[in-house]
Scaffold this active site. Sequence first.
Site, PDB file in Angstrom:
ATOM      1  CD  GLU A  39       3.881   3.131   6.532  1.00 16.25           C
ATOM      2  OE1 GLU A  39       4.429   2.072   6.184  1.00 16.25           O
ATOM      3  OE2 GLU A  39       2.779   3.495   6.123  1.00 16.25           O
ATOM      4  CG  ASN A  40       3.447   6.769   4.681  1.00  9.74           C
ATOM      5  OD1 ASN A  40       2.530   6.748   5.501  1.00  9.74           O
ATOM      6  ND2 ASN A  40       3.602   5.824   3.789  1.00  9.74           N
ATOM      7  CG  ASN A  67       1.845  -0.601   4.452  1.00 12.04           C
ATOM      8  OD1 ASN A  67       1.659   0.332   5.238  1.00 12.04           O
ATOM      9  ND2 ASN A  67       1.491  -0.529   3.186  1.00 12.04           N
ATOM     10  CG  HIS A  68       4.458   2.256   2.424  1.00 12.19           C
ATOM     11  ND1 HIS A  68       4.297   1.656   1.198  1.00 12.19           N
ATOM     12  CD2 HIS A  68       3.291   2.899   2.694  1.00 12.19           C
ATOM     13  CE1 HIS A  68       3.077   1.921   0.731  1.00 12.19           C
ATOM     14  NE2 HIS A  68       2.453   2.668   1.629  1.00 12.19           N
TER      15      HIS A  68
END
Length: 266
Positions: A39-40, A67-68
């Site tokens: 996700e990052n 969440n990203h």
Amino acid sequence: MRILFVGDVMGNAGQEVLEEYLPKLKHLYHPQATIVNGENATRGRGINEKVYKRILNCGADVVTMGNHTWDNPAITDFIQSAKKLIRPANFSAGQVPGIGYTTIKINQQKLAVLNLQGRVFMNPSDDPFAVAKEVIAELRKQTNFIFVDFHAETTSEKAAFSWYFDGQVSAVVGTHTHVQTNDARILPQGTAFLTDVGMTGPYDGIIGMKRQNVIARFLNQMPTRFEVAEDSRRNLSACLIDIDDETGRARKIKTIQINADHPFMQ
């Protein structure tokens, strides 16, 4: 069954250290399934198709998010066709693209991989406990082997989730905080638990970001642009989980770190 799970890949640094060490870890430990949180992966926020494919080429079988997920708009161009990419299953049911869980075949068995996001100190989402209860009940009709990447901020929410589903899933491993915790354990009913697996990326940043920008924010409370510390030394964080082939209950969980203070030893 043996599962290797690699924590949040952060920027180009994370991609590069994953590319260097994931094949070595797979050669050393021979996992039947490899899961990577991505996700990052692009500039510290979100993922694009090129990076998604690069993570698969490194040896991942499933890429999880958090969440990203939507921070790189390019994800909407390919998420519907990316069968090995899952985003939190409790994102606004029926309102967003993508899938929240998947299954992969391992010899004569199936491993289900479920991605969820916590609600404490996070952006609004559906109740992860309620969503997981429904999804896990369906998945258990297919398999006893269920791995959960629970992307959440607080240790208490992650612990509560793992205890609530102890015996119903093989493992609950936390992501998001980028700091590997020292509490890997097997709960009484056979669920492996780790509060946070940690981050794969810059070792000398602050949770992957350039130190000076983060420090300045604490000193003066002024808006600051956070950037990935791409010129830092590198770190890989992961865990290895052994699951009983008959019951789906975890037998062992081991944490892994590769960095300047914990060099890779074959």
